[in-house]
Write an enzyme that holds these catalytic residues in place. Structure first.
Site, PDB file in Angstrom:
ATOM      1  N   ASP A 148       1.415  -1.329  -0.270  1.00 38.85           N
ATOM      2  CA  ASP A 148       0.303  -0.033   0.193  1.00 38.85           C
ATOM      3  C   ASP A 148       0.441   1.400  -0.062  1.00 38.85           C
ATOM      4  O   ASP A 148       2.084   1.314   0.344  1.00 38.85           O
ATOM      5  CB  ASP A 148      -1.259  -0.084   1.642  1.00 38.85           C
ATOM      6  CG  ASP A 148      -1.767  -1.036   0.882  1.00 38.85           C
ATOM      7  OD1 ASP A 148      -2.316  -1.122   0.272  1.00 38.85           O
ATOM      8  OD2 ASP A 148      -2.200  -1.123   2.566  1.00 38.85           O
ATOM      9  N   ARG A 149       0.157   2.323  -0.921  1.00 35.02           N
ATOM     10  CA  ARG A 149       1.265   3.226  -0.276  1.00 35.02           C
ATOM     11  C   ARG A 149       1.473   3.769   0.629  1.00 35.02           C
ATOM     12  O   ARG A 149       3.059   4.600   0.674  1.00 35.02           O
ATOM     13  CB  ARG A 149       0.838   4.171  -1.297  1.00 35.02           C
ATOM     14  CG  ARG A 149       0.971   5.591  -1.667  1.00 35.02           C
ATOM     15  CD  ARG A 149      -0.030   6.922  -1.839  1.00 35.02           C
ATOM     16  NE  ARG A 149       0.865   8.042  -2.376  1.00 35.02           N
ATOM     17  CZ  ARG A 149       0.135   8.750  -2.576  1.00 35.02           C
ATOM     18  NH1 ARG A 149      -0.744   8.618  -3.133  1.00 35.02           N
ATOM     19  NH2 ARG A 149       1.132  10.372  -2.509  1.00 35.02           N
TER      20      ARG A 149
END
EC number: 5.4.99.-
Length: 316
Positions: A148-149
Site C-alpha cells: 500500500d502507498r
C-alpha cells in the site's frame, strides 16, 4: 531501438527477447511507448497498426521469444504527458540508498511511506516508473508484489521474467516468509496468535477501495506475535500467510486492534492522539523477507524508518 524520448520516429520492427516473453502486447506497448495514453495504445491495436509476425493481434495476445512486432510511429499530442517522466534528484537519491539487495535476478527496495508502487490515481510517478527511469538499461523490471502507498518496507522487483514467475509461484503458496511490524491500538493478547477471516474487496460509491471481512470473501490468514507494549498500544509482528489486499490492516481492525495511523480502517480520535505522540502516518512496515530462490536462501531486513523508530525509543 533508435528511440527518442522513448518513442519511435519511424516504423520499428522489434524481435521479442526473453525479457518480454509471456507479456501481453498491450502492456509491452505501454512500456515501450512511454507516455503514450492507454486509449491511443488500444486504438493502434484495434486499427491493426501494430502487427505481430505481420498479423493483427488482440490486446491480450501474449508475446513469445522470436515474435517480430511492428510498432508504428506514435507521437504524444498532450504536452502534459511528459511531465510525469521526471525523477527528482531527491527521489533518485532516496531510492538508491533504499536498495536492500540486488543481483542479476532481483532488486529489493525499502520503499518509503507515501510513495505508490505504481503511478496513476493522481500520482504521476510511482516506485516502478521511477526505478525504470533510473535504470534505462534494464530490459526487464517488474513488481513482484505490491505494498500500500502508506506502508513502508521491503518490495521485490524482478529483473528477469523467469524470476518473476518463480517468485509468483512461491507467493501463491507459503514460500515467502514476509513479516511486518505494526503498532496497533490497545493491548493485543499474547494468546491471539492468528486471525483467520475471509476478506472481500468492496468499492464504495466515492470510488475508494475498501476491504471487509465477510463469509463470502477469500480465505485469509495472518499470524501475530507481540513484540513490545506501550501505553494504549502494542507493537506486533504480523506474518500474512495469504496475500490479500489490505489483509493485515483489516485483520487488525477485525481483531479489535486497528493499526495506529490507519485513516481507512482505524479510529480518527485514536490516530489524532498518537499524532500528538509522534506517529504521523500508518504504522505498518514490511520489515523482513526470507525465501529460497534457485537453491539460495535470501533474507533481507528493513529497519523501521526514523520517525517510527523514534516513537518506539521515546515511549520505551
Amino acid at each position: 531501438m533508435g528511440m527518442e524520448s522513448g518513442r519511435p520516429q519511424a516504423v520499428q520492427l522489434v524481435t521479442v527477447d526473453e525479457g518480454a516473453d509471456g507479456q501481453r502486447i498491450d502492456n509491452y506497448l505501454l512500456k515501450v511507448l512511454k507516455g503514450v495514453p492507454k486509449s491511443r495504445i488500444y486504438r493502434i491495436l484495434r486499427k491493426g497498426e501494430v502487427r505481430v509476425n505481420k498479423s493483427r493481434v488482440k490486446p491480450e495476445y501474449k508475446l513469445e521469444v522470436g515474435d517480430v512486432v511492428r510498432i508504428p510511429p506514435v507521437r504524444v499530442s498532450d504536452p502534459g504527458e511528459k511531465a510525469s517522466a521526471f525523477v527528482s534528484d531527491s527521489l533518485a537519491d532516496t531510492l538508491q540508498k533504499a536498495i536492500l539487495f540486488e543481483d542479476d535476478r532481483l532488486l529489493i527496495i525499502d520503499k518509503p511511506s507515501g510513495l505508490a508502487v505504481h503511478g496513476g490515481s493522481g500520482v504521476s510517478l510511482g516506485l516502478i516508473e521511477a526505478l525504470r527511469k533510473m535504470r534505462p538499461e534494464a530490459k526487464f523490471l517488474e513488481l513482484v508484489h505490491r505494498l500500500d502507498r502508506d506502508t513502508s518496507g521491503c518490495v521485490m522487483l524482478a529483473k528477469k521474467r523467469s524470476t518473476l514467475k518463480t517468485l509468483h509461484g512461491l507467493l501463491r503458496g507459503d514460500g515467502v516468509d514476509k513479516r511486518y511490524l505494526a503498532l496497533v491500538e490497545g493491548r493485543w493478547s499474547h494468546r491471539k496468535e492468528q486471525v483467520k477471516l475471509p476478506l472481500e474487496k468492496n468499492v464504495l460509491r466515492s470510488g475508494e477501495r475498501m476491504v471487509k471481512t465477510t463469509p463470502e470473501g477469500k480465505y485469509a490468514l495472518t499470524r501475530y506475535q507481540v513484540v513490545q507494549r506501550f501505553a494504549g498500544a502494542t507493537l506486533v509482528e504480523a506474518k500474512p500467510v495469504t496475500g490479500r489486499t489490505h489483509q493485515i490492516r483489516v485483520h487488525c481492525q477485525a481483531a479489535g486492534h486497528p493499526i495506529i495511523g490507519d485513516d481507512k480502517y482505524g479510529k480518527d480520535e485514536v490516530n489524532q492522539r498518537f499524532r500528538e505522540r509522534g506517529v504521523q502516518r500508518l504504522f505498518l512496515h514490511a520489515h523482513s523477507l526470507r525465501f529460497e530462490l534457485e537453491g539460495e536462501w535470501i533474507e533481507v531486513r528493513a529497519p523501521l524508518s526514523k520517525d517510527l523508530q523514534s516513537f518506539v525509543e521515546s515511549e520505551s
